[in-house]
Design a protein around this motif. Sequence first.
Motif, short mmCIF file in Angstrom:
data_model
loop_
_atom_site.label_atom_id
_atom_site.label_comp_id
_atom_site.label_asym_id
_atom_site.label_seq_id
_atom_site.Cartn_x
_atom_site.Cartn_y
_atom_site.Cartn_z
N LEU A 71 0.86 -1.19 0.00
CA LEU A 71 0.00 0.00 0.00
C LEU A 71 0.89 1.23 0.00
O LEU A 71 1.80 1.34 0.82
CB LEU A 71 -0.90 0.01 1.23
N ARG A 116 -10.51 2.33 0.90
CA ARG A 116 -9.36 2.38 0.00
C ARG A 116 -8.98 0.96 -0.46
O ARG A 116 -8.62 0.76 -1.61
CB ARG A 116 -8.19 3.05 0.71
N ASP A 173 -11.49 0.00 -3.10
CA ASP A 173 -11.21 0.69 -4.36
C ASP A 173 -10.10 0.00 -5.14
O ASP A 173 -10.00 0.15 -6.35
CB ASP A 173 -10.80 2.14 -4.10
N ASN A 174 -9.26 -0.75 -4.42
CA ASN A 174 -8.13 -1.42 -5.06
C ASN A 174 -8.30 -2.93 -5.14
O ASN A 174 -7.33 -3.67 -5.26
CB ASN A 174 -6.84 -1.06 -4.32
N SER A 215 -7.72 1.91 5.65
CA SER A 215 -9.01 2.33 5.14
C SER A 215 -9.67 1.19 4.36
O SER A 215 -9.16 0.75 3.33
CB SER A 215 -8.85 3.54 4.23
#
Length: 85
Positions: free
Chosen positions: A43, A61, A64-65, A58
């Motif tokens: 990350l 986050r 999102d990935n 997060s």
Amino acid sequence: FSFVPGSLQNCPKRTVFLADKSTVVASQIGEVMLEFDHSIIRLKSVPLIPGLGYNLVSVGRLADNGIKSSFLKHEVELTVIKSGF
């Protein structure tokens, strides 16, 4: 997790919002490695919160990935849905 040695760098101060709606300020970012059974995910641009006492990631986050978070009674299970890190 811990920060990858040598990855911390100064950044503009950023406010981080915690679950209890309080805020903390981060002035450094770096990279961390999350180890899974069959893979390692790096990350980037993870804020360092001095003195917080624990590490935060997060969930939004991660999603999102391409990482799915499943909350169980006493743990969180992370599953890589797509790779691209």
